[in-house]
Design an enzyme around this catalytic site. Structure first.
Site, PDB file in Angstrom:
ATOM      1  N   ASN A  54      57.965 -50.768  12.921  1.00  0.00           N
ATOM      2  CA  ASN A  54      58.095 -50.399  11.503  1.00  0.00           C
ATOM      3  C   ASN A  54      56.942 -50.921  10.650  1.00  0.00           C
ATOM      4  O   ASN A  54      56.609 -50.332   9.627  1.00  0.00           O
ATOM      5  CB  ASN A  54      59.428 -50.888  10.936  1.00  0.00           C
ATOM      6  N   GLU A  71      62.816 -53.904  20.596  1.00  0.00           N
ATOM      7  CA  GLU A  71      62.072 -55.078  20.124  1.00  0.00           C
ATOM      8  C   GLU A  71      63.036 -56.266  20.109  1.00  0.00           C
ATOM      9  O   GLU A  71      64.108 -56.181  19.489  1.00  0.00           O
ATOM     10  CB  GLU A  71      61.523 -54.838  18.716  1.00  0.00           C
ATOM     11  N   HIS A  97      66.055 -54.917  17.865  1.00  0.00           N
ATOM     12  CA  HIS A  97      65.742 -53.762  17.027  1.00  0.00           C
ATOM     13  C   HIS A  97      65.570 -52.508  17.876  1.00  0.00           C
ATOM     14  O   HIS A  97      64.632 -52.389  18.661  1.00  0.00           O
ATOM     15  CB  HIS A  97      64.470 -54.038  16.188  1.00  0.00           C
ATOM     16  N   SER A 138      66.111 -53.367  10.218  1.00  0.00           N
ATOM     17  CA  SER A 138      64.793 -52.732  10.342  1.00  0.00           C
ATOM     18  C   SER A 138      63.745 -53.523   9.608  1.00  0.00           C
ATOM     19  O   SER A 138      62.565 -53.365   9.860  1.00  0.00           O
ATOM     20  CB  SER A 138      64.767 -51.359   9.688  1.00  0.00           C
TER      21      SER A 138
HETATM   22  N1  3HC Z   1      71.753 -38.160  21.644  1.00  0.00           N
HETATM   23  C1  3HC Z   1      71.658 -37.700  22.902  1.00  0.00           C
HETATM   24  N2  3HC Z   1      70.659 -36.919  23.342  1.00  0.00           N
HETATM   25  C2  3HC Z   1      69.704 -36.594  22.478  1.00  0.00           C
HETATM   26  C3  3HC Z   1      69.714 -37.026  21.136  1.00  0.00           C
HETATM   27  C4  3HC Z   1      70.810 -37.841  20.733  1.00  0.00           C
HETATM   28  N3  3HC Z   1      70.920 -38.306  19.476  1.00  0.00           N
HETATM   29  N4  3HC Z   1      68.614 -36.528  20.528  1.00  0.00           N
HETATM   30  C5  3HC Z   1      67.932 -35.818  21.438  1.00  0.00           C
HETATM   31  N5  3HC Z   1      68.589 -35.860  22.622  1.00  0.00           N
HETATM   32  C6  3HC Z   1      68.187 -35.269  23.910  1.00  0.00           C
HETATM   33  C7  3HC Z   1      69.043 -34.074  24.231  1.00  0.00           C
HETATM   34  O1  3HC Z   1      69.138 -33.950  25.615  1.00  0.00           O
HETATM   35  C8  3HC Z   1      68.211 -32.954  23.638  1.00  0.00           C
HETATM   36  O2  3HC Z   1      68.554 -31.704  24.163  1.00  0.00           O
HETATM   37  P1  3HC Z   1      69.674 -30.824  23.370  1.00  0.00           P
HETATM   38  O3  3HC Z   1      69.164 -30.599  21.975  1.00  0.00           O
HETATM   39  O4  3HC Z   1      69.751 -29.556  24.200  1.00  0.00           O
HETATM   40  O5  3HC Z   1      70.962 -31.583  23.372  1.00  0.00           O
HETATM   41  C9  3HC Z   1      66.830 -33.396  24.085  1.00  0.00           C
HETATM   42  O6  3HC Z   1      66.836 -34.805  23.835  1.00  0.00           O
HETATM   43  C10 3HC Z   1      65.687 -32.756  23.395  1.00  0.00           C
HETATM   44  O7  3HC Z   1      65.807 -32.917  22.030  1.00  0.00           O
HETATM   45  P2  3HC Z   1      64.990 -31.971  21.072  1.00  0.00           P
HETATM   46  O8  3HC Z   1      64.807 -30.641  21.694  1.00  0.00           O
HETATM   47  O9  3HC Z   1      65.645 -32.053  19.741  1.00  0.00           O
HETATM   48  O10 3HC Z   1      63.539 -32.584  20.854  1.00  0.00           O
HETATM   49  P3  3HC Z   1      62.493 -33.488  21.646  1.00  0.00           P
HETATM   50  O11 3HC Z   1      62.331 -33.115  23.052  1.00  0.00           O
HETATM   51  O12 3HC Z   1      61.295 -33.451  20.761  1.00  0.00           O
HETATM   52  O13 3HC Z   1      63.041 -34.978  21.622  1.00  0.00           O
HETATM   53  C11 3HC Z   1      63.077 -36.893  20.160  1.00  0.00           C
HETATM   54  C12 3HC Z   1      63.658 -35.506  20.504  1.00  0.00           C
HETATM   55  C13 3HC Z   1      63.356 -37.861  21.318  1.00  0.00           C
HETATM   56  C14 3HC Z   1      63.834 -37.332  18.925  1.00  0.00           C
HETATM   57  C15 3HC Z   1      61.512 -36.788  19.933  1.00  0.00           C
HETATM   58  O14 3HC Z   1      61.229 -35.777  19.000  1.00  0.00           O
HETATM   59  C16 3HC Z   1      60.929 -38.092  19.447  1.00  0.00           C
HETATM   60  O15 3HC Z   1      60.631 -38.982  20.216  1.00  0.00           O
HETATM   61  N6  3HC Z   1      60.736 -38.197  18.099  1.00  0.00           N
HETATM   62  C17 3HC Z   1      60.229 -39.437  17.469  1.00  0.00           C
HETATM   63  C18 3HC Z   1      61.390 -40.336  17.182  1.00  0.00           C
HETATM   64  C19 3HC Z   1      60.961 -41.654  16.635  1.00  0.00           C
HETATM   65  O16 3HC Z   1      59.799 -41.928  16.359  1.00  0.00           O
HETATM   66  N7  3HC Z   1      61.946 -42.540  16.466  1.00  0.00           N
HETATM   67  C20 3HC Z   1      61.724 -43.851  15.892  1.00  0.00           C
HETATM   68  C21 3HC Z   1      61.995 -43.812  14.443  1.00  0.00           C
HETATM   69  S1  3HC Z   1      61.776 -45.369  13.679  1.00  0.00           S
HETATM   70  C22 3HC Z   1      63.232 -46.164  13.937  1.00  0.00           C
HETATM   71  O17 3HC Z   1      64.185 -45.657  14.490  1.00  0.00           O
HETATM   72  C23 3HC Z   1      63.284 -47.559  13.436  1.00  0.00           C
HETATM   73  C24 3HC Z   1      64.291 -47.723  12.333  1.00  0.00           C
HETATM   74  O18 3HC Z   1      64.363 -49.104  12.054  1.00  0.00           O
HETATM   75  C25 3HC Z   1      63.939 -46.987  11.057  1.00  0.00           C
END
Ligand code: 3HC
Length: 305
Positions: free
Chosen positions: A210, A172, A160, A139
């Site tokens: 990030n 990325e 990434h 990251s």
């Molecule tokens: N695996 C499979 N399916 C998943 C999942 C997972 N880990 N997480 C969510 N889902 C799917 C499922 O189908 C879930 O339905 P379910 O709960 O009935 O199984 C569905 O998505 C909907 O999930 P939620 O109801 O919990 O919520 P959302 O519709 O809001 O979607 C999210 C969840 C996609 C995580 C959304 O909230 C989002 O986009 N959040 C922002 C995430 C983000 O910014 N990530 C980047 C972080 S930075 C990073 O990763 C970089 C690193 O280097 C630090």
């Protein structure tokens, strides 16, 4: 010969990636393994012992069920076929050297410590086939520095991914000054076959996402520390006022406060004059108390039922 023909010749020589080895079965490594297997690659997920291999595969099964429930909600049989088909392409292993022997691509997703990454890459550099491409999912560390101990810096790049990997559409692709054109094309092609939208970035701290996201999350905590607004209200503000799917505190808890803290500390050590990279006291305090976010049951919010 025209520039276009030279370019298309290079494209044609980029070998297809079929056999993928993921090292590290944490949240990111497991997510990458899942998506790679679901898109037809032969995947080996490597962990340090069999217990951790089983834990990672167990996590992937649960995530696959969630994906299947969503993608095939009207056809349970198709959903089961998808889960089975993916699991057949996936195997776990605790034998590092053996696992990379027949690999086209190795993706590292282990702890963010340079000496540990160096130790890993020197080990596999000695045994992996000459043509195998190595990539890191770091990251925050420099891809060039990670790859510098290998004899294949031309076949070394960054991939990434974002958490949760099965849901997030972005990848990325990081090109160092030494990454060859062929390697870069192979990594882009691989990303597309995973169904991701790929963007290219130089080997700069935090790449694109990030570099913007971590200072933003840190600034949100500074806002809270000053008492300007509550965590809940800042989260609501960013969701409803800026259209973010999660507010900065929800996201910090989701990503893990230790991850954010490690990123800031690493950057601060390297670039002490950049005020955006200054570690945040409240995050350091929560991490020292073991409050790491969703995974530990408490961070800025409590997840204990
Ligand atoms: N695996 C499979 N399916 C998943 C999942 C997972 N880990 N997480 C969510 N889902 C799917 C499922 O189908 C879930 O339905 P379910 O709960 O009935 O199984 C569905 O998505 C909907 O999930 P939620 O109801 O919990 O919520 P959302 O519709 O809001 O979607 C999210 C969840 C996609 C995580 C959304 O909230 C989002 O986009 N959040 C922002 C995430 C983000 O910014 N990530 C980047 C972080 S930075 C990073 O990763 C970089 C690193 O280097 C630090």
């Amino acid at each position: 010969m025209s520039v276009l023909r030279v370019f298309s010749r290079k494209m044609a020589t980029a070998a297809k990636i079929n056999n993928v080895v993921i090292i590290g079965g944490g949240l990111m490594g497991s997510g990458i393994a899942q998506v790679a297997a679901a898109t037809g690659h032969n995947v080996t997920l490597v962990e340090v012992n069999d217990q951790l291999v089983d834990k990672a595969i167990g996590g992937i099964k649960k995530s696959l069920e969630r994906v299947a429930k969503k993608q095939f909600k009207d056809d349970t049989a198709k959903g089961q076929e998808y889960i089975q088909g993916t699991l057949e392409k996936l195997k776990g292993s605790a034998k590092l050297e053996e696992s990379v022997a027949n690999s086209d691509l190795v993706i590292e997703a282990i702890i963010e410590k340079m000496p540990i990454k160096h130790e890993l890459f020197s080990k596999i550099d000695a045994v992996a086939p000459k043509g195998t491409v190595f990539a890191s999912n770091t990251s925050s560390l420099s891809i060039g520095e990670i790859g510098s101990i290998t004899k294949r810096q031309d076949r070394f790049g960054g991939l990434h991914f974002f958490n949760p990997v099965p849901m997030m559409k972005l990848l990325e692709v990081i090109r160092t000054e030494k990454t060859s054109e062929e390697t870069y094309q192979q990594l882009m092609e691989f990303g597309k076959r995973l169904g991701k939208t790929c963007i290219t970035c130089k080997d700069t701290p935090g790449f694109v996402v990030n570099r913007l996201l971590v200072p933003y999350m840190a600034e949100a905590v500074r806002l809270l520390e000053r008492g300007d607004a509550s965590a809940r209200d800042i989260d609501i503000a960013m969701k409803l006022g800026a259209g973010y799917p999660m507010g900065p505190f929800e996201l910090s808890d989701y990503v893990g406060l230790d991850t954010t803290n490690n990123i800031l500390q690493g950057w601060h050590e390297k670039y002490p004059d950049n005020p955006l990279f200054k570690p945040v006291k409240l995050v350091e305090k929560l991490v020292s108390e073991g409050k790491l976010g969703v995974k530990s049951g408490e961070g800025f919010y409590s997840y204990k039922k």
